[in-house]
Design an enzyme around this catalytic site. Sequence first.
Site, PDB file in Angstrom:
ATOM      1  N   ARG A 126       0.808  -1.295   0.015  1.00  0.00           N
ATOM      2  CA  ARG A 126      -0.048  -0.072  -0.160  1.00  0.00           C
ATOM      3  C   ARG A 126       0.866   1.316   0.060  1.00  0.00           C
ATOM      4  O   ARG A 126       1.870   1.212   0.619  1.00  0.00           O
ATOM      5  CB  ARG A 126      -0.666  -0.077   1.206  1.00  0.00           C
ATOM      6  CG  ARG A 126      -1.870   1.078   1.345  1.00  0.00           C
ATOM      7  CD  ARG A 126      -3.001   1.060   0.324  1.00  0.00           C
ATOM      8  NE  ARG A 126      -4.032   1.872   0.656  1.00  0.00           N
ATOM      9  CZ  ARG A 126      -5.078   2.235  -0.036  1.00  0.00           C
ATOM     10  NH1 ARG A 126      -4.879   2.141  -1.335  1.00  0.00           N
ATOM     11  NH2 ARG A 126      -6.355   2.745   0.452  1.00  0.00           N
ATOM     12  N   THR A 415      -9.391   0.123  -9.934  1.00  0.00           N
ATOM     13  CA  THR A 415      -8.413  -0.866  -9.431  1.00  0.00           C
ATOM     14  C   THR A 415      -8.454  -2.268 -10.521  1.00  0.00           C
ATOM     15  O   THR A 415      -9.221  -2.283 -11.308  1.00  0.00           O
ATOM     16  CB  THR A 415      -9.099  -1.290  -8.107  1.00  0.00           C
ATOM     17  OG1 THR A 415      -9.118  -0.117  -7.179  1.00  0.00           O
ATOM     18  CG2 THR A 415      -8.309  -2.469  -7.490  1.00  0.00           C
ATOM     19  N   ASP A 455      -7.914   8.234  -0.006  1.00  0.00           N
ATOM     20  CA  ASP A 455      -8.631   7.158   0.840  1.00  0.00           C
ATOM     21  C   ASP A 455      -8.516   7.402   2.294  1.00  0.00           C
ATOM     22  O   ASP A 455      -9.233   7.017   3.011  1.00  0.00           O
ATOM     23  CB  ASP A 455      -8.192   5.882   0.500  1.00  0.00           C
ATOM     24  CG  ASP A 455      -8.376   5.302  -0.797  1.00  0.00           C
ATOM     25  OD1 ASP A 455      -9.405   5.873  -1.256  1.00  0.00           O
ATOM     26  OD2 ASP A 455      -7.966   3.905  -1.293  1.00  0.00           O
ATOM     27  N   GLY A 500     -13.403  -2.404  -7.411  1.00  0.00           N
ATOM     28  CA  GLY A 500     -14.372  -1.665  -7.255  1.00  0.00           C
ATOM     29  C   GLY A 500     -14.665  -0.398  -5.861  1.00  0.00           C
ATOM     30  O   GLY A 500     -15.758  -0.310  -5.753  1.00  0.00           O
ATOM     31  N   GLY A 501     -13.908  -0.196  -5.463  1.00  0.00           N
ATOM     32  CA  GLY A 501     -13.888   0.976  -4.445  1.00  0.00           C
ATOM     33  C   GLY A 501     -14.295   0.220  -2.950  1.00  0.00           C
ATOM     34  O   GLY A 501     -14.286  -0.995  -2.957  1.00  0.00           O
TER      35      GLY A 501
END
Length: 593
Positions: A126, A415, A455, A500-501
């Site tokens: 990440r 994504t 985010d 897809g968030g």
Amino acid sequence: MLLRIGLIALLALTAPARAQQASDTVAPEAAGAGSLATSAEARASFDAKAAGRPVEARNWMISAANPLAVDAGAKILRAGGSAADAMVAVQAVLGLVEPQSSGLGGGAFLVWYDGASGDMTTLDGRETAPLAATPQLFQDADGEPLQFFDAVVGGRSVGTPGIPALLHAAHTRWGRAEWAGLFDDAIALARDGFTVSPRMEAMVAGDAERLARHEVTAAYLLPNGAPVNAGDRLTNPAYADTLRQLADHGTAPFYTGDIAADIVNTVRGETDNPGVLAKVDLAIYAVKERAPVCARYRVWQVCGMGPPSSGALAVGQILGLLEGTDMAALGPRSPEAWRLIGDASRLAFADRGRYVADSDFVPVPTAGLVDPGYLAARAELLGGDDALPEVSPGTPEFDHSLNRADDAAIEMPSTSHISIVDQYGNALSMTSSIENAFGSRLMVGGFLLNNQLTDFSFRSHRDGIPIANRVEPGKRPRSSMAPTIVLKDGKPVLVVGSPGGSQIIGYVAKTIIAHLDWGMDVQAAVALPHLVNRFGPYELEIATDALDLAVPLREMGYETNARPLTSGLHAISIGQTLLGGADPRREGIAIGD
């Protein structure tokens, strides 16, 4: 029947989705996506997907978001490479052919099952917040949160990319093939050209105004001022050069060399919305190996990525809340089944919003959130006949004071996901992203830079109470990415994940239920129409039989919204043979041998 989705229905998704700028929700045109398949295997796989059949194999299987990328990974597996080797090849091509979704400028989470030892682990690639970032990063001069796209476009939203380091870490641990050769297909495609897909065309056209704001990005994606067209031959020599540097010198050029300098100069030099990323942020970046988070579901263990991802926790909570219900008896057409799934999801999202963040910075009650006793007590809330009028976080067992404010940070649906099983019994599930479609819209070295910092919560506190997912230097933003491996008796039986968030959580949970409880093969499970509930309103996939449930769900007290729900699920089931499924809503395929 609820299973009816069909390519005709999928085509109907395209027109309304084009208007959803910067949201990676455009379904591919059937014929166009099929034309991307260059090998005979790829063409056969696309035909199977169009017919609703899984692809079957005995030795290895790969399922990912673009036929060119899957072909590249299949070559590696066929030559004796491992799942980790194949993943490197696939991701390198994906960053070229679907740049709106993932790439070297982004990050990823990887779940690994080791066929030799039976061990599982995860790699956290990440992005991290720059050391100069503050909790006020996304606030104006008055301390109010910025509008989303005012924060996204430009350098402010760019976190330290993790993909190159993750690729290298996975190869170092589990690779069998030579590192340099894993980039051959991607370099050749970037140098000689690849065919622009219908999806890429639609995404560029839908975001042309934002893409045009940055000269390098516009020159590539909007040549002569117009979006690239499906069928065009597009080259990316800058990306070929970047990959050649990685192939020849590892990740050093990216994190401490010329590429690093270009990234920093681009982020900090963006005149409209500069960021604070510095050379030191790239130089100190490290992939973190973390223990998987596993939740019990009947006879299975559902394992995935823990904090800073909320994926495994939320999916595990949804399934755990349904443990005492005979979902198989209810079936996929039952409004009661979807009431239970919907309210279980709402309860999971309530816990997610309060408790889940980067556990290196904020204590997270990881074990408590998936504890069977805690979930059984929470499941009592599902005992009625109607939608819960409201939901609130629970109080999982934990040895810290948890005075936290609730938060629902935005995650846009972009994504990509890769599922691989190799001939050595290894299984890999990896979800990678640059967050919003086209990320920050800044391009360096032929790849786009992420906007993953959005985010984080744009607020640091609510009513004086701290928010767990606030911006902090070096911190990793919370994610919903949910790469998952399901085990039975310690052996993998399903590899799955999706883009897809924050809808990822619902997509993955639905697919697991469809396969394990409703007995669907992986292709049918990924194609099953979506019904997603995160915060109360029920989202129903347009142009599918999900809409048949709108009236009964409204009668139960839900608000319903019909909309495109363009997942990108890629799944492999493992039994006597391998069965691969690829989401018909996107261009991906499965190939096996």
